[in-house]
Write an enzyme that holds these catalytic residues in place. Structure first.
Site, mmCIF file in Angstrom:
data_model
loop_
_atom_site.group_PDB
_atom_site.id
_atom_site.type_symbol
_atom_site.label_atom_id
_atom_site.label_comp_id
_atom_site.label_asym_id
_atom_site.label_seq_id
_atom_site.Cartn_x
_atom_site.Cartn_y
_atom_site.Cartn_z
ATOM 1 N N LEU A 1 32.567 39.615 35.811
ATOM 2 C CA LEU A 1 32.808 38.483 36.713
ATOM 3 C C LEU A 1 33.220 37.223 35.957
ATOM 4 O O LEU A 1 32.747 36.947 34.863
ATOM 5 C CB LEU A 1 31.547 38.216 37.535
ATOM 6 C CG LEU A 1 31.073 39.409 38.371
ATOM 7 C CD1 LEU A 1 29.788 39.051 39.120
ATOM 8 C CD2 LEU A 1 32.148 39.879 39.349
ATOM 9 N N HIS B 1 35.847 35.112 40.694
ATOM 10 C CA HIS B 1 34.912 35.857 41.553
ATOM 11 C C HIS B 1 33.852 34.903 42.140
ATOM 12 O O HIS B 1 33.489 35.015 43.306
ATOM 13 C CB HIS B 1 34.180 36.935 40.738
ATOM 14 C CG HIS B 1 35.076 37.993 40.161
ATOM 15 N ND1 HIS B 1 35.267 38.144 38.803
ATOM 16 C CD2 HIS B 1 35.826 38.956 40.736
ATOM 17 C CE1 HIS B 1 36.077 39.169 38.577
ATOM 18 N NE2 HIS B 1 36.442 39.670 39.732
HETATM 19 P P1 AMP Z 1 38.498 42.520 40.633
HETATM 20 O O1 AMP Z 1 37.090 42.509 40.160
HETATM 21 O O2 AMP Z 1 39.481 42.051 39.610
HETATM 22 O O3 AMP Z 1 38.883 43.791 41.340
HETATM 23 O O4 AMP Z 1 38.587 41.400 41.757
HETATM 24 C C1 AMP Z 1 37.642 41.307 42.788
HETATM 25 C C2 AMP Z 1 38.093 40.237 43.755
HETATM 26 O O5 AMP Z 1 38.220 39.000 43.073
HETATM 27 C C3 AMP Z 1 39.488 40.542 44.357
HETATM 28 O O6 AMP Z 1 39.483 40.162 45.719
HETATM 29 C C4 AMP Z 1 40.389 39.663 43.539
HETATM 30 O O7 AMP Z 1 41.557 39.291 44.212
HETATM 31 C C5 AMP Z 1 39.493 38.456 43.298
HETATM 32 N N1 AMP Z 1 39.962 37.706 42.131
HETATM 33 C C6 AMP Z 1 40.269 38.194 40.901
HETATM 34 N N2 AMP Z 1 40.726 37.210 40.107
HETATM 35 C C7 AMP Z 1 40.721 36.075 40.851
HETATM 36 C C8 AMP Z 1 41.099 34.715 40.592
HETATM 37 N N3 AMP Z 1 41.585 34.337 39.417
HETATM 38 N N4 AMP Z 1 40.969 33.822 41.598
HETATM 39 C C9 AMP Z 1 40.478 34.202 42.814
HETATM 40 N N5 AMP Z 1 40.103 35.459 43.109
HETATM 41 C C10 AMP Z 1 40.224 36.388 42.144
#
Ligand code: AMP
Length: 283
Positions: free
Chosen positions: A37, A41
């Site tokens: 995270l 996140h």
């Molecule tokens: P992940 O753990 O990368 O699969 O992402 C989990 C959630 O966090 C997904 O909905 C992503 O789009 C969101 N997320 C990842 N990076 C960012 C970021 N830089 N800004 C906002 N949300 C993010």
């Protein structure tokens, strides 16, 4: 010290942990993640807390959305650090199933999303990806049964696919997409940024810089294809192997020829060294 969230690792344990919330008719927000995270996140968690009484964060590195040559094995896993961050953020419950809990022996059902999932963007380079995402997210939605689910616009095509999937399956929840959280130099926060060498990290902001520049020129009326072609050159000059830089309708992700076909979203994916990065921006 903040109290640790409940950690559920099996479906019956999750149901039991959610039961008191349901009994009190408390609203539930779900933030699906793959862990490792970062503040992107945590921004989703903050919004979740504004929108519901209880917040569940799932941590699951989903094997079915990775191809055999991709980084499932090496994807960063930092469960204890994640739980600490979620304790500090006062999250109520962490849903952390193992692959065997999510996909028990004999599991035989996979969603095959169409529409935005076949737009020729991520799906072109990761053909297995959205089937895996739609399947696991539909399971998370069924397991947690949240009132609202919070996603990041960072994974823009995914957000469109998941929104459509929830609608198509009549799932009684609202899907919310939040703006991308970025480093000071514009690089979108991503769990995969830890793969970047110092040199690659230096080149990485070119993606956002190019998106911003292209968006401004397209908004000012310059021809889309010419602007994108120059953008593609800028990205490849910065040592990236470009998968795509494209302009699409912001909702359907269908190709657009001019601003009249909008609203337009620019989407980019490119690889530097071993690391594949994606980003996007509204025009
Ligand atoms: P992940 O753990 O990368 O699969 O992402 C989990 C959630 O966090 C997904 O909905 C992503 O789009 C969101 N997320 C990842 N990076 C960012 C970021 N830089 N800004 C906002 N949300 C993010």
């Amino acid at each position: 010290m903040a109290s640790r969230p409940i950690i559920s690792r099996t479906v019956p344990a999750l149901r039991k942990a959610l039961q008191p919330y349901r009994a009190k008719r408390q609203t539930i927000a779900l933030v699906p993640t793959m862990g490792a995270l970062h503040s992107g996140h945590l921004a989703l968690v903050k919004e979740a807390q504004k929108r519901a009484k209880r917040v569940v964060v799932s941590i699951f590195v989903n094997p079915t959305q990775f191809a055999p040559h991709e980084d499932f094995g090496s994807y960063p896993r930092r469960f204890e650090a994640d739980v600490k961050a979620l304790s500090e953020a006062k999250v109520d419950l962490v849903w952390a199933p193992s692959p065997a809990v999510m996909y028990p022996e004999g599991f035989a059902t996979r969603l095959a999303p169409e529409g935005a999932a076949l737009a020729g963007l991520e799906d072109k380079f990761r053909p297995h990806f959205f089937g895996g995402v739609a399947t696991v997210v539909s399971k998370l939605f069924t397991q947690v049964a949240p009132d609202v689910a919070i996603f990041g616009q960072k994974d823009y095509q995914q957000l469109r696919v998941v929104t459509q999937m929830a609608k198509d399956l009549d799932l009684p929840l609202k899907v919310i997409g939040l703006p991308t959280v970025r480093e000071k130099d514009g690089l979108a926060l991503s769990s995969r940024n830890v793969y970047l060498s110092e040199l690659e990290r230096g080149h990485a902001p070119v993606l956002y810089r190019t998106l911003k520049n292209c968006a401004a020129r397209i908004k000012a009326g310059e021809p889309i294809e010419m602007v994108l072609e120059e953008g593609r050159l800028e990205i490849t000059r910065a040592e990236f192997a470009l998968d795509y830089l494209d302009a699409r309708h912001a909702l359907s992700l269908a190709p657009v020829a001019s601003v009249k076909d909008g609203p337009i979203r620019l989407l980019v994916a490119a690889k530097i060294g071993k690391t594949r990065l994606i980003d996007n921006l509204a025009v």
